[in-house]
Design a protein around this motif. Structure first.
Motif, PDB file in Angstrom:
ATOM      1  N   PHE A  29     -16.996 -37.578  47.734  1.00 24.02           N
ATOM      2  CA  PHE A  29     -18.042 -37.193  48.411  1.00 24.02           C
ATOM      3  C   PHE A  29     -17.484 -37.743  49.707  1.00 24.02           C
ATOM      4  O   PHE A  29     -18.519 -36.977  51.167  1.00 24.02           O
ATOM      5  CB  PHE A  29     -18.954 -37.238  47.741  1.00 24.02           C
ATOM      6  CG  PHE A  29     -20.598 -37.107  49.018  1.00 24.02           C
ATOM      7  CD1 PHE A  29     -21.188 -35.314  48.767  1.00 24.02           C
ATOM      8  CD2 PHE A  29     -21.680 -37.486  49.742  1.00 24.02           C
ATOM      9  CE1 PHE A  29     -21.634 -35.190  49.383  1.00 24.02           C
ATOM     10  CE2 PHE A  29     -22.521 -37.053  50.678  1.00 24.02           C
ATOM     11  CZ  PHE A  29     -22.607 -35.309  50.502  1.00 24.02           C
ATOM     12  N   ASP A  30     -17.568 -38.377  50.315  1.00 26.45           N
ATOM     13  CA  ASP A  30     -16.937 -39.326  51.352  1.00 26.45           C
ATOM     14  C   ASP A  30     -15.832 -37.925  52.066  1.00 26.45           C
ATOM     15  O   ASP A  30     -15.844 -38.345  52.896  1.00 26.45           O
ATOM     16  CB  ASP A  30     -16.542 -40.939  51.285  1.00 26.45           C
ATOM     17  CG  ASP A  30     -17.903 -41.716  51.031  1.00 26.45           C
ATOM     18  OD1 ASP A  30     -19.483 -40.801  51.291  1.00 26.45           O
ATOM     19  OD2 ASP A  30     -17.619 -42.404  50.146  1.00 26.45           O
ATOM     20  N   MET A  31     -15.035 -37.683  51.133  1.00 26.03           N
ATOM     21  CA  MET A  31     -13.276 -37.416  51.707  1.00 26.03           C
ATOM     22  C   MET A  31     -14.130 -35.907  52.139  1.00 26.03           C
ATOM     23  O   MET A  31     -13.750 -35.493  53.602  1.00 26.03           O
ATOM     24  CB  MET A  31     -12.506 -36.933  50.499  1.00 26.03           C
ATOM     25  CG  MET A  31     -12.066 -37.585  50.083  1.00 26.03           C
ATOM     26  SD  MET A  31     -10.945 -37.256  48.592  1.00 26.03           S
ATOM     27  CE  MET A  31     -10.189 -39.399  48.459  1.00 26.03           C
ATOM     28  N   VAL A  32     -14.795 -35.197  51.448  1.00 29.31           N
ATOM     29  CA  VAL A  32     -15.241 -33.973  51.676  1.00 29.31           C
ATOM     30  C   VAL A  32     -16.191 -34.072  53.040  1.00 29.31           C
ATOM     31  O   VAL A  32     -16.624 -33.207  53.781  1.00 29.31           O
ATOM     32  CB  VAL A  32     -15.822 -33.374  50.400  1.00 29.31           C
ATOM     33  CG1 VAL A  32     -17.787 -33.464  50.438  1.00 29.31           C
ATOM     34  CG2 VAL A  32     -16.091 -31.504  51.417  1.00 29.31           C
ATOM     35  N   VAL A  33     -17.410 -35.182  52.903  1.00 34.33           N
ATOM     36  CA  VAL A  33     -17.812 -35.764  55.007  1.00 34.33           C
ATOM     37  C   VAL A  33     -16.873 -35.880  55.158  1.00 34.33           C
ATOM     38  O   VAL A  33     -17.604 -34.803  56.525  1.00 34.33           O
ATOM     39  CB  VAL A  33     -18.933 -36.486  54.043  1.00 34.33           C
ATOM     40  CG1 VAL A  33     -19.177 -36.943  55.813  1.00 34.33           C
ATOM     41  CG2 VAL A  33     -20.297 -36.062  53.032  1.00 34.33           C
ATOM     42  N   SER A  34     -15.738 -36.212  55.569  1.00 35.71           N
ATOM     43  CA  SER A  34     -15.045 -36.955  56.566  1.00 35.71           C
ATOM     44  C   SER A  34     -14.149 -35.513  56.910  1.00 35.71           C
ATOM     45  O   SER A  34     -14.267 -35.319  58.087  1.00 35.71           O
ATOM     46  CB  SER A  34     -14.123 -37.488  56.249  1.00 35.71           C
ATOM     47  OG  SER A  34     -12.599 -37.540  57.001  1.00 35.71           O
ATOM     48  N   VAL A  35     -14.330 -34.597  55.669  1.00 40.92           N
ATOM     49  CA  VAL A  35     -13.478 -32.823  55.584  1.00 40.92           C
ATOM     50  C   VAL A  35     -14.377 -31.874  57.395  1.00 40.92           C
ATOM     51  O   VAL A  35     -14.365 -31.426  58.103  1.00 40.92           O
ATOM     52  CB  VAL A  35     -13.074 -32.487  55.012  1.00 40.92           C
ATOM     53  CG1 VAL A  35     -12.132 -30.820  54.999  1.00 40.92           C
ATOM     54  CG2 VAL A  35     -11.845 -33.576  54.377  1.00 40.92           C
ATOM     55  N   MET A  36     -15.681 -32.422  56.443  1.00 42.19           N
ATOM     56  CA  MET A  36     -16.901 -31.152  57.227  1.00 42.19           C
ATOM     57  C   MET A  36     -16.692 -31.838  58.747  1.00 42.19           C
ATOM     58  O   MET A  36     -16.581 -31.316  59.665  1.00 42.19           O
ATOM     59  CB  MET A  36     -17.909 -31.446  56.449  1.00 42.19           C
ATOM     60  CG  MET A  36     -19.297 -30.872  56.972  1.00 42.19           C
ATOM     61  SD  MET A  36     -20.227 -31.109  57.733  1.00 42.19           S
ATOM     62  CE  MET A  36     -21.577 -32.089  57.223  1.00 42.19           C
ATOM     63  N   LYS A  37     -17.032 -33.024  58.824  1.00 42.85           N
ATOM     64  CA  LYS A  37     -17.363 -34.057  59.999  1.00 42.85           C
ATOM     65  C   LYS A  37     -16.296 -33.395  60.958  1.00 42.85           C
ATOM     66  O   LYS A  37     -16.315 -32.752  62.274  1.00 42.85           O
ATOM     67  CB  LYS A  37     -17.176 -35.178  60.718  1.00 42.85           C
ATOM     68  CG  LYS A  37     -17.334 -35.148  61.967  1.00 42.85           C
ATOM     69  CD  LYS A  37     -17.456 -37.037  61.918  1.00 42.85           C
ATOM     70  CE  LYS A  37     -17.307 -37.781  63.237  1.00 42.85           C
ATOM     71  NZ  LYS A  37     -17.618 -39.250  63.248  1.00 42.85           N
TER      72      LYS A  37
ATOM     73  N   VAL B 299     -19.197 -30.663  45.296  1.00 41.14           N
ATOM     74  CA  VAL B 299     -18.890 -29.207  44.951  1.00 41.14           C
ATOM     75  C   VAL B 299     -20.020 -27.949  45.884  1.00 41.14           C
ATOM     76  O   VAL B 299     -19.404 -28.081  46.539  1.00 41.14           O
ATOM     77  CB  VAL B 299     -19.189 -28.952  43.406  1.00 41.14           C
ATOM     78  CG1 VAL B 299     -18.752 -27.265  43.712  1.00 41.14           C
ATOM     79  CG2 VAL B 299     -18.296 -29.606  43.031  1.00 41.14           C
ATOM     80  N   GLY B 300     -20.663 -28.709  46.022  1.00 40.80           N
ATOM     81  CA  GLY B 300     -22.064 -28.369  46.582  1.00 40.80           C
ATOM     82  C   GLY B 300     -21.854 -28.353  48.024  1.00 40.80           C
ATOM     83  O   GLY B 300     -22.113 -26.789  49.200  1.00 40.80           O
ATOM     84  N   MET B 301     -21.144 -29.351  49.627  1.00 38.59           N
ATOM     85  CA  MET B 301     -20.763 -29.534  50.380  1.00 38.59           C
ATOM     86  C   MET B 301     -19.325 -28.596  50.164  1.00 38.59           C
ATOM     87  O   MET B 301     -19.042 -28.185  51.921  1.00 38.59           O
ATOM     88  CB  MET B 301     -20.721 -31.016  50.839  1.00 38.59           C
ATOM     89  CG  MET B 301     -19.528 -30.983  52.193  1.00 38.59           C
ATOM     90  SD  MET B 301     -21.053 -30.420  53.499  1.00 38.59           S
ATOM     91  CE  MET B 301     -22.366 -31.769  53.950  1.00 38.59           C
ATOM     92  N   GLU B 302     -18.333 -29.568  49.684  1.00 37.61           N
ATOM     93  CA  GLU B 302     -16.718 -28.679  49.881  1.00 37.61           C
ATOM     94  C   GLU B 302     -16.825 -27.033  49.966  1.00 37.61           C
ATOM     95  O   GLU B 302     -16.412 -26.666  50.326  1.00 37.61           O
ATOM     96  CB  GLU B 302     -16.262 -29.103  48.505  1.00 37.61           C
ATOM     97  CG  GLU B 302     -14.530 -28.522  48.441  1.00 37.61           C
ATOM     98  CD  GLU B 302     -14.222 -28.339  47.671  1.00 37.61           C
ATOM     99  OE1 GLU B 302     -12.549 -27.961  47.518  1.00 37.61           O
ATOM    100  OE2 GLU B 302     -14.080 -29.295  46.345  1.00 37.61           O
ATOM    101  N   HIS B 303     -17.798 -25.822  49.405  1.00 42.09           N
ATOM    102  CA  HIS B 303     -17.618 -24.523  48.869  1.00 42.09           C
ATOM    103  C   HIS B 303     -18.003 -24.064  50.445  1.00 42.09           C
ATOM    104  O   HIS B 303     -18.871 -22.631  49.417  1.00 42.09           O
ATOM    105  CB  HIS B 303     -17.930 -24.409  47.983  1.00 42.09           C
ATOM    106  CG  HIS B 303     -16.656 -24.530  47.118  1.00 42.09           C
ATOM    107  ND1 HIS B 303     -15.576 -24.657  47.051  1.00 42.09           N
ATOM    108  CD2 HIS B 303     -16.785 -26.170  45.820  1.00 42.09           C
ATOM    109  CE1 HIS B 303     -14.822 -25.063  46.484  1.00 42.09           C
ATOM    110  NE2 HIS B 303     -15.281 -25.814  45.273  1.00 42.09           N
ATOM    111  N   ASN B 304     -19.139 -25.289  51.084  1.00 41.57           N
ATOM    112  CA  ASN B 304     -19.622 -24.472  52.298  1.00 41.57           C
ATOM    113  C   ASN B 304     -18.353 -24.860  53.790  1.00 41.57           C
ATOM    114  O   ASN B 304     -19.756 -25.087  54.894  1.00 41.57           O
ATOM    115  CB  ASN B 304     -21.504 -24.625  52.375  1.00 41.57           C
ATOM    116  CG  ASN B 304     -22.318 -24.848  51.414  1.00 41.57           C
ATOM    117  OD1 ASN B 304     -22.384 -23.291  52.121  1.00 41.57           O
ATOM    118  ND2 ASN B 304     -22.698 -24.961  50.771  1.00 41.57           N
ATOM    119  N   LEU B 305     -17.545 -25.601  53.423  1.00 44.17           N
ATOM    120  CA  LEU B 305     -16.607 -26.217  54.632  1.00 44.17           C
ATOM    121  C   LEU B 305     -16.182 -24.660  55.830  1.00 44.17           C
ATOM    122  O   LEU B 305     -16.143 -23.310  55.128  1.00 44.17           O
ATOM    123  CB  LEU B 305     -15.872 -26.959  54.048  1.00 44.17           C
ATOM    124  CG  LEU B 305     -15.658 -28.327  53.277  1.00 44.17           C
ATOM    125  CD1 LEU B 305     -15.051 -28.339  52.989  1.00 44.17           C
ATOM    126  CD2 LEU B 305     -16.256 -28.991  54.485  1.00 44.17           C
TER     127      LEU B 305
END
Length: 411
Positions: A361-369, A309-315
């Protein structure tokens, strides 16, 4: 994945890539060529565009001595972001070094300079599987994979608390042309008389401001995972210290946060120049959410929920520092992100208990990249777009108005 020593680095602010990474590059080059009578350092890309605001030239002058080095800000871009070229005695012994985020460096032809990997797992999914097999939590996973890391984490914790405490005593203005006032002390004083429902949240923002104002002043701080996002984890550590949480539990929290940061560093990037501010603030917010979740006694699944959640909503968050300084919007952004870390933890605690998260979490890291690759270069720490340009244009307009008024009065 690398040791957490590579993620949590203690060094000078204001920027992990532009000051700490530059200092580390100077140290590496000097070890290779200690007998040079005079040195030249050429800065390219973001290092050239925002290097003065990030004190890159000051770091180089302080290391070599102003009379022994020339610093040249080159206008052309290079294929690799944050490139430095070092020479001795004219154009001898050229070496190309890259600042790759979090204070880490890489040398052309050699790759990143770091200790050998100590974590064989490559992502959080693999890490969780190991934890389930061994009945470990994430802190136990770190301590089993890296048995000697606790001493380093203790130094990191101590420095974080020092940074916040020192920042809360400072007044005056931050270095640079923005003439930005230090306000952490004022925020802290204000929160002491604030209503109960806002006091602790305002206090955490004061802690984040304090750490970031110290970093922006070039003081010794901790990458967590970068210096542009170095207010979030110290603010949480200071908060839990004030709440009476044991040092042992705080160190466990740092270990858990560190492994989350490591996963991002391994599979995407923690560099604002590469991925925008989502790579810095987004990662730090995820780390903070994981730290808080572990300290609050949540399960591994809930820790992952909070970090996601912390990562997703900073994308998509852009990096557009005004004037090239790590001040606007960076300081305020840290103050808000520490609150978002706790909000993510509460989501994991209360919503994650009955609603499984469909996004790992791994999904959202991939999306962030992937997102970072598509953020225009103007919004990746170059100060060529966004707030950096908008504030500059507003200031020029204000100055033009003042000048016109002065001319009119003189007539």
């Amino acid at each position: 994945m690398e040791s957490l020593r590579e993620l949590y680095r203690i060094g000078p602010g204001p920027s992990s890539s532009h000051s700490l990474g530059v200092r580390n590059a100077c140290e590496y080059y000097y070890r290779k060529h200690p007998d040079g009578k005079h040195y030249t350092v050429e800065l390219y890309g973001s290092l050239s565009l925002t290097g003065k605001g990030h004190m890159s030239d000051k770091v180089i002058y302080d290391f070599f001595g102003e009379d022994k080095v020339d610093v040249i800000f080159m206008k052309e871009m290079t294929e690799v972001p944050n490139t430095m070229r070092f020479y001795t005695d004219g154009r001898e012994n050229m070496m190309e070094i890259y600042s790759i985020g979090g204070g880490a460096i890489a040398v052309k032809g050699m790759g990143p300079l770091a200790d050998p990997d100590v974590y064989p797992e490559n992502n959080l999914t693999e890490i969780v599987e190991v934890c389930k097999k061994n009945n470990w939590d994430l802190a136990q996973y770190v301590y089993n994979r890296e048995p000697d890391i606790k001493e380093h984490l203790a130094m990191v914790r101590k420095q974080m608390i020092t940074v916040v405490n020192d920042g809360l005593t400072k007044e005056g203005y931050l270095p640079g042309e923005l003439h930005l006032e230090k306000v952490a002390r004022k925020i802290y004083r204000q929160c002491l008389s604030a209503p109960d429902e806002i006091r602790s949240r305002l206090m955490m923002s004061a802690f984040a401001y304090a750490a970031m104002e110290q970093s922006s002043s070039g003081e010794t701080v901790v990458t967590a995972p970068t210096l542009g996002s170095s207010g979030i984890i110290p603010a949480l550590i200071m908060y839990y210290e004030a709440e009476g949480v044991s040092e042992e539990k705080q160190l466990e929290g740092l270990a858990v946060a560190g492994i989350i940061g490591n996963v991002v560093k391994k599979n995407a990037s923690i560099s604002g120049r590469v991925g925008g501010c989502q790579a810095e603030i987004g990662t730090a917010c995820a780390m903070g959410a994981a730290l808080a979740s572990h300290i609050e006694g949540l399960s591994i699944a809930q820790v992952e929920y909070a970090a996601e959640v912390g990562m997703e909503h900073n994308l998509g968050l852009t990096c557009d520092p005004v004037g090239g300084y790590v001040q606007i919007p960076c300081i305020e952004r840290n103050g808000l992100a520490v609150l978002r870390s706790l909000d993510a933890m509460e989501y994991a605690r209360y919503i994650g208990s009955f609603k499984p998260n469909r996004v790992t979490f791994d999904m959202v890291v991939s999306v962030m990249k992937h997102t970072g690759r598509h953020i225009p270069v103007e919004f990746r720490e170059t100060s060529l777009g966004g707030l950096a340009i908008e504030v500059k244009m507003a200031e020029e307009k204000r100055q033009a108005g003042q000048n016109a008024s002065t001319v009119s009065e003189e007539k």
